[in-house]
Design a protein around this motif. Structure first.
Motif, PDB file in Angstrom:
ATOM      1  N   TYR A 241     -98.581 -58.960  94.888  1.00  0.00           N
ATOM      2  CA  TYR A 241     -99.958 -59.343  95.226  1.00  0.00           C
ATOM      3  C   TYR A 241    -100.023 -60.573  96.116  1.00  0.00           C
ATOM      4  O   TYR A 241     -99.149 -61.435  96.083  1.00  0.00           O
ATOM      5  N   ASP A 242    -101.054 -60.588  96.911  1.00  0.00           N
ATOM      6  CA  ASP A 242    -101.427 -61.749  97.706  1.00  0.00           C
ATOM      7  C   ASP A 242    -102.464 -62.502  96.881  1.00  0.00           C
ATOM      8  O   ASP A 242    -103.565 -62.006  96.646  1.00  0.00           O
ATOM      9  N   GLY A 243    -102.103 -63.694  96.420  1.00  0.00           N
ATOM     10  CA  GLY A 243    -102.959 -64.409  95.489  1.00  0.00           C
ATOM     11  C   GLY A 243    -104.088 -65.205  96.109  1.00  0.00           C
ATOM     12  O   GLY A 243    -104.829 -65.888  95.392  1.00  0.00           O
ATOM     13  N   LYS A 244    -104.254 -65.095  97.419  1.00  0.00           N
ATOM     14  CA  LYS A 244    -105.215 -65.947  98.136  1.00  0.00           C
ATOM     15  C   LYS A 244    -106.621 -65.871  97.565  1.00  0.00           C
ATOM     16  O   LYS A 244    -107.307 -66.887  97.449  1.00  0.00           O
ATOM     17  N   ARG A 245    -107.071 -64.682  97.183  1.00  0.00           N
ATOM     18  CA  ARG A 245    -108.463 -64.498  96.734  1.00  0.00           C
ATOM     19  C   ARG A 245    -108.652 -64.666  95.227  1.00  0.00           C
ATOM     20  O   ARG A 245    -109.764 -64.531  94.721  1.00  0.00           O
ATOM     21  N   TYR A 246    -107.547 -64.950  94.516  1.00  0.00           N
ATOM     22  CA  TYR A 246    -107.616 -64.874  93.062  1.00  0.00           C
ATOM     23  C   TYR A 246    -107.387 -66.224  92.372  1.00  0.00           C
ATOM     24  O   TYR A 246    -106.788 -67.133  92.932  1.00  0.00           O
ATOM     25  N   LEU A 247    -107.851 -66.295  91.132  1.00  0.00           N
ATOM     26  CA  LEU A 247    -107.742 -67.512  90.323  1.00  0.00           C
ATOM     27  C   LEU A 247    -106.486 -67.497  89.457  1.00  0.00           C
ATOM     28  O   LEU A 247    -106.418 -68.182  88.441  1.00  0.00           O
TER      29      LEU A 247
ATOM     30  N   THR B 251     -99.266 -66.888  86.881  1.00  0.00           N
ATOM     31  CA  THR B 251     -99.147 -67.534  88.190  1.00  0.00           C
ATOM     32  C   THR B 251    -100.489 -68.205  88.464  1.00  0.00           C
ATOM     33  O   THR B 251    -101.542 -67.698  88.091  1.00  0.00           O
ATOM     34  N   ASP B 252    -100.427 -69.373  89.105  1.00  0.00           N
ATOM     35  CA  ASP B 252    -101.633 -70.162  89.332  1.00  0.00           C
ATOM     36  C   ASP B 252    -102.508 -69.573  90.434  1.00  0.00           C
ATOM     37  O   ASP B 252    -102.076 -68.693  91.190  1.00  0.00           O
ATOM     38  N   ALA B 253    -103.717 -70.085  90.521  1.00  0.00           N
ATOM     39  CA  ALA B 253    -104.638 -69.669  91.587  1.00  0.00           C
ATOM     40  C   ALA B 253    -103.981 -69.854  92.943  1.00  0.00           C
ATOM     41  O   ALA B 253    -103.429 -70.915  93.237  1.00  0.00           O
ATOM     42  N   GLY B 254    -104.015 -68.801  93.767  1.00  0.00           N
ATOM     43  CA  GLY B 254    -103.456 -68.871  95.104  1.00  0.00           C
ATOM     44  C   GLY B 254    -101.996 -68.503  95.222  1.00  0.00           C
ATOM     45  O   GLY B 254    -101.488 -68.279  96.320  1.00  0.00           O
ATOM     46  N   THR B 255    -101.280 -68.431  94.097  1.00  0.00           N
ATOM     47  CA  THR B 255     -99.860 -68.079  94.117  1.00  0.00           C
ATOM     48  C   THR B 255     -99.688 -66.579  94.341  1.00  0.00           C
ATOM     49  O   THR B 255    -100.468 -65.769  93.855  1.00  0.00           O
ATOM     50  N   HIS B 256     -98.637 -66.221  95.066  1.00  0.00           N
ATOM     51  CA  HIS B 256     -98.365 -64.822  95.398  1.00  0.00           C
ATOM     52  C   HIS B 256     -97.218 -64.279  94.536  1.00  0.00           C
ATOM     53  O   HIS B 256     -96.505 -65.038  93.877  1.00  0.00           O
ATOM     54  N   ALA B 257     -97.031 -62.962  94.566  1.00  0.00           N
ATOM     55  CA  ALA B 257     -95.906 -62.352  93.858  1.00  0.00           C
ATOM     56  C   ALA B 257     -95.371 -61.163  94.638  1.00  0.00           C
ATOM     57  O   ALA B 257     -96.142 -60.370  95.166  1.00  0.00           O
ATOM     58  N   ARG B 258     -94.064 -61.074  94.680  1.00  0.00           N
ATOM     59  CA  ARG B 258     -93.396 -59.876  95.198  1.00  0.00           C
ATOM     60  C   ARG B 258     -92.923 -59.005  94.047  1.00  0.00           C
ATOM     61  O   ARG B 258     -92.736 -57.804  94.223  1.00  0.00           O
ATOM     62  N   GLY B 259     -92.713 -59.636  92.881  1.00  0.00           N
ATOM     63  CA  GLY B 259     -92.140 -58.880  91.772  1.00  0.00           C
ATOM     64  C   GLY B 259     -92.619 -59.332  90.412  1.00  0.00           C
ATOM     65  O   GLY B 259     -91.809 -59.535  89.503  1.00  0.00           O
ATOM     66  N   GLN B 260     -93.934 -59.510  90.251  1.00  0.00           N
ATOM     67  CA  GLN B 260     -94.469 -59.776  88.914  1.00  0.00           C
ATOM     68  C   GLN B 260     -94.244 -58.534  88.050  1.00  0.00           C
ATOM     69  O   GLN B 260     -94.367 -57.403  88.532  1.00  0.00           O
ATOM     70  N   VAL B 261     -93.904 -58.736  86.789  1.00  0.00           N
ATOM     71  CA  VAL B 261     -93.652 -57.623  85.876  1.00  0.00           C
ATOM     72  C   VAL B 261     -94.653 -57.679  84.731  1.00  0.00           C
ATOM     73  O   VAL B 261     -94.972 -58.755  84.220  1.00  0.00           O
ATOM     74  N   ALA B 262     -95.172 -56.516  84.357  1.00  0.00           N
ATOM     75  CA  ALA B 262     -96.127 -56.421  83.257  1.00  0.00           C
ATOM     76  C   ALA B 262     -95.911 -55.102  82.529  1.00  0.00           C
ATOM     77  O   ALA B 262     -95.305 -54.169  83.076  1.00  0.00           O
ATOM     78  N   ASN B 263     -96.396 -55.029  81.297  1.00  0.00           N
ATOM     79  CA  ASN B 263     -96.314 -53.763  80.566  1.00  0.00           C
ATOM     80  C   ASN B 263     -97.582 -53.541  79.751  1.00  0.00           C
ATOM     81  O   ASN B 263     -98.309 -54.480  79.420  1.00  0.00           O
ATOM     82  N   PHE B 264     -97.861 -52.278  79.471  1.00  0.00           N
ATOM     83  CA  PHE B 264     -98.984 -51.917  78.616  1.00  0.00           C
ATOM     84  C   PHE B 264     -98.645 -50.630  77.881  1.00  0.00           C
ATOM     85  O   PHE B 264     -97.794 -49.847  78.310  1.00  0.00           O
TER      86      PHE B 264
END
Length: 245
Positions: free
Chosen positions: A10-16, A52-65
């Motif tokens: 994700y591109d974190g530019k728009r997010y908190l 990740t903080d507001a504005g921070t980006h990720a190439r490989g954040q991992v999550a599960n549900f």
């Protein structure tokens, strides 16, 4: 019950930041959970490897549900990428054992921080790097960075005032490379405290520009004084590259 693991870019530019904030819809977690709800009709809380903080980006954040929905994985991935905003992408999806937990089972992470080192800023990298116009001594910065390798109490290089949990972390590698005007800091370790990467980067930049002496590294590690370290550089130059399991 299926346990689904996502690797998210994700591109974190728009997010908190990653973590959901009440009714606010400007977080990555909220956007992903919204699509899960659309997909499964279930109220599901997704677990991320970390915030990740507001504005921070990720190439490989991992999550599960976990879900009872039986949609094939390939179709599920297509569904995510059809309905998520264009600045969030699920680039890998897999079914994992029931006990897998994206946060608790993470063994290490890699972060990158990018600095545009030129008198003139760049339009195209302005939301993905920190403009730092001062002349830098990269050799001196790498020598200082080498002092951080290993296992230390990093509370002086964090935004934490105090913590009931351990603030000892291990940095396996910290490298500084340059290509053109872009300087790339790469951090690899078993975990990082709040704003630790950004404070260390700010400290190394201050050393490279001559604002701080190399001895400040050992001083902060020993005395655990945040105020002695460099500034906290902006979040928009930071990327979560990958999470190791």
């Amino acid at each position: 019950m299926r346990n689904i693991k996502l690797t998210i870019e994700y591109d974190g530019k728009r997010y908190l930041g990653w973590q959901r904030l009440g009714d606010n819809d400007k977080t990555i977690q909220e956007k992903v959970e919204g699509v899960i709800k659309l997909l499964t009709s279930e109220d599901i809380e997704i677990v991320g490897s970390g915030r990740t903080d507001a504005g921070t980006h990720a190439r490989g954040q991992v999550a599960n549900f976990k879900t009872t929905h039986d949609m094939p994985l390939a179709e599920m991935q297509q569904f995510f990428n059809r309905y998520l905003p264009q600045d969030i992408v699920v680039n890998q999806i897999e079914e994992v054992p029931d006990r897998f937990h994206a946060r608790y089972h993470a063994k290490g992470k890699q972060y990158s921080y990018y600095v545009w080192n030129d008198l003139i800023p760049t339009v195209f990298e302005r939301s993905r790097s920190f403009h730092y116009p001062q002349t830098l001594d990269l050799e001196k910065m790498q020598t200082a960075a080498d002092q951080l390798i290993g296992t230390h109490d990093f509370i002086g290089f964090s935004a934490l005032k105090k913590s009931k949990k351990s603030t000892t972390r291990t940095i396996e590698s910290l490298t500084i490379t340059q290509e053109g005007q872009m300087i790339h800091f790469t951090f690899k370790g078993n975990g990082f405290l709040h704003k630790m990467v950004r404070i260390i980067t700010g400290t190394l930049l201050a050393i490279g520009s001559g604002e701080l002496d190399e001895g400040i590294i050992q001083h902060v590690l020993t005395e655990k004084v945040r105020q002695a370290a460099g500034e906290t550089v902006p979040a928009h130059g930071l990327f979560l590259d990958e999470v190791d399991y």
